[in-house]
Design an enzyme around this catalytic site. Sequence first.
Site, PDB file in Angstrom:
ATOM      1  N   ASP A 532       0.841  -1.196   0.000  1.00 15.29           N
ATOM      2  CA  ASP A 532       0.000   0.000   0.000  1.00 15.29           C
ATOM      3  C   ASP A 532       0.874   1.243   0.000  1.00 15.29           C
ATOM      4  OD1 ASP A 532       0.468   0.872   2.890  1.00 15.29           O
ATOM      5  OD2 ASP A 532      -0.286  -1.163   3.205  1.00 15.29           O
ATOM      6  N   GLU A 612      22.532 -22.005 -17.043  1.00 14.98           N
ATOM      7  CA  GLU A 612      21.624 -21.129 -16.276  1.00 14.98           C
ATOM      8  C   GLU A 612      22.407 -20.000 -15.607  1.00 14.98           C
ATOM      9  OE1 GLU A 612      17.957 -24.070 -14.951  1.00 14.98           O
ATOM     10  OE2 GLU A 612      19.879 -24.275 -13.918  1.00 14.98           O
TER      11      GLU A 612
END
Length: 729
Positions: A532, A612
Site C-alpha cells: 500500500d 543457467e
Amino acid sequence: MSVTYAASTGIFTIHTDNTTYQMKVDSLGYLLHLYYGKKTEGRMDYLLTYADRGFSPNPYEVQSERLYSLDTLPQEIPCAGNGDYRSPAVIIQNPDSSVCCDFRYVTHTISSGKYALQGLPAVYANEEEAQTLEIILRDAVSDVQLHLLYGVLPKYDIITRSVRIENRGEEPVYLYKVQSACLDMVHGDFDLLTFHGRHCMERNLERTPVGHNMQAVGSRRGMSSHQFNPLVILADRDTTETAGRCWSMQFVYSGGFRAEAGKDQFGGTRLQMGLSEERFHYPVKPGQTFTAPEVIMSYSSCGLARLSQNLHACIRHHVCRGPMKTQTRPVLINSWEAAYFDFTGSTIYNLAKEAHDLGIEMVVMDDGWFGKRDTDSSGLGDWTVNEEKLGESLGSLVSRINDLGMKFGIWVEPEMISEDSHLYREHPDWAMVIPGRKPLIGRSQLVLDFARKEVVDGIFEQICNVLDQANIEYVKWDYNRCIADVYSAATDDQGTVLYDYILGLYDFLERLHQRYPHVMIEGCSGGGGRFDAGMLYYTPQIWCSDNSDAIDRLRIQYGTSFGYPISAVGSHVSICPNEQNGRITPFKTRGIVAMYGSFGYELDPARLTDAEREEIRQQVREFKEIAPLIHDGLYYRLTSPFDSPVAAWASVSEDQKEVLLNAVQLEIHGNMPVTYVRLQGLRPGAIYENIVTGDRYASDALMDTGMPIPVEYREYYSYRYRLRLCEED
Ligand code: GLA
C-alpha cells in the site's frame, strides 16, 4: 494558481494540468460537490438540481421550501444525522450520545506546498510543485470543527484528500466513521474496479457494474491485506486502457480500510474511501484533533493507462523517499528459497560469493539468523544475532561479504512475538491478547502491541542494536499474520487500538528512516499483504508476492500495476519447478517477468547448470541497461493476462524514443492463431526500429494493427523487443 475561491459564488476550483475539481459553499453554508473531470473553465453549479422529493428531509431553516435536501444533493463530506440517508463519510457521537452532526462552512486557506499529516505518511511536495486547500467546517452545537484538506499536484493530475476533526467543545465526542474522501457523481453508469486476492495470489482485477446497492471492499485484518488492496477505480462502462473516463482512490494507509460505491435513488453514485469502521470508535477529547490518513485521487479522461501513469509518478516521486527512490536498486539475491532456515554464516557467504560471480550486487540474509529460530515456531522478539548458528559475529560475516564487493541486507519481523521466546517469557503482556481469552495463533506467532509506546521502544532498541553491528544496507521488514485479538493494555477505549497500532508502526519506521537514512527498507507481509501507499512512504519497494512463479506473477504484477510504480514491485527469479505451484517455465521468461520490478534472485546459484548461471549474468547485464526505461518510462498494459493467450506490456520513454515490448505466451494449442499485440503511447507518424534485428515498423501500424507475436510450440515462451525511434535526418 491551481486553487481558487470566488467569494461572490462560494465556488472553489482546483485545476491540475488535465483535470478540474469544483465545489461550492451554498447559501446554507453546506459544501456541495460540483465536478471532477476533464479540465474546464466556468462554473458548474448549474449541475445542482432541486426538487421536492418525498421522504428526503429538509433543513429546518428552509421551512416550507421543500426543494432543498441533503439527501439528494452531491456533497463533499456527507455526515450522519443531517438528512442525507446515503452512506455517510463521517459518523460522530455527541456527548449526549446522540449521533448527529451538521457541518457548515467557516473559513478556508490556500497555501503553497503540500500539507503533511502528523504521524502519518502522506504525499509530499515543495512549494513549486503543489498547493494546499484547507476548508474548515463547524458543527455549531458540539463545536466540533472538521478540516478538509486538499493537496494538489497539477503536473501529475493528482488531488489528495484528508480530514482532521478537532473538538473545540467542552466534552469528548466519539468518531464512529471517518472516510477521507468522498465523490458524488450526479449521474452515470459506472464499473468499479477492485483488486482482490489471497496469500500467494494478490491483486486480481475484478470489474463489476455499480448498481443500486452498496459494493464495498476493505480489510478488517489490521493490515491493508492480501484479500483486498486499498485501491479502487470508478470507470464508465466503456472505459478501456486507452479511452474513457476513470477516477481512482488509493489509501495512504497500511491498516484496515473500507472503500464503497453505490447508486442512490436518483441514479447518483457515491464513491468513498477511508478507515475501516469496524472496531473503530475513537474518542476526541476537548482540545484534541483526530487526523485521518489521506486518499490519493486521480482522474483520466483518456483511459486507465493514463490513470495508472499518474499514480506511478506520484508514488515514485512524491511518496517514496530515501536516496534510492529513483535509482536502480542493487540486484539482490535472497537466502529464503535458497536455504530457508537451514544456513550458517558460510552458507550466506558462499551464496554471496556465487552471486557476485554472476554480477549480483547484494545478498540478503532472510529469516533464521536471530534468537532461537530454526523453524517458524520460535524466536520472534529476540533480535539478538545467533552467533552460534552463523559460526561468527554479524560484523565479521558482513565485512567478509563486503570484501567480496557485495552489499548486505537482513530480514526482520519487528511487530511479532513467538510464545517460545525470551521476550514473551519476560513480557507476556506485550502480546495482543484479550484478557481471559486464548489468543488466535497465526504462523505460530502473536502480534506485539504496537499501540503501546514502550513496546515500540523496546523492539526499536533491539533492532538498532543489530543494525549498529555491521554495514547493513538493506532491511526486509516482514509481517506474517493478521491482527485478530484487538486489545491493548494502553487504553480503556479498545476502539482506538487498530488505528493506534498503525501509528506505532509508522513511528517505528520513521525513526528507523531518520536514524539510518541510507538503509533501503523493503516492505513485505507474506509477500504482498501490505502492498500500500502508506508502507511505500517508508519502504520504497515491497516484496510483491510470496509466489515467485512467473506465470502467476504476470497476473499479480498486472493488478499491482494499476496503482503502484514498477520500481515498488519486489520481484525475483526463482528455481523450477516453482516452489509455490510446481510450474516449469523457461529461465528467460522468469527473467523478463522479474525485471518488471526491483529485480533479484531467490535461489542457490550453486545448484544451477552452467548455462543457467550464464543466463543470470546476461540477465543482470541486460537489467542494468534497461532498468531506467522500465522504472522511468510510461507503463502500458497491452493485454490482460486474465483473458488473452499472450500477456503483453510495454515501457515507453517519456520522449517516446525508446520502447520495450514484452510478451509471454500463456497458452499453447495445436495450429494456433497468431496473437497481434497493439502497442500504445508511441509517437504518431513515426518509424521505430528493432535495435537487434534492424526491422522497421510504422508507429501507427503498431498501435493500430499491432505486432505479431510468433507462434513457437514451447510452453510459456517469451519475447522482448527493443525499439528505437528513427529520427528524421
Ligand atoms: C514471509 C516472506 C518470505 C520470507 C519468509 C520468512 O513469508 O514473504 O519472503 O521472508 O516470510 O519467514
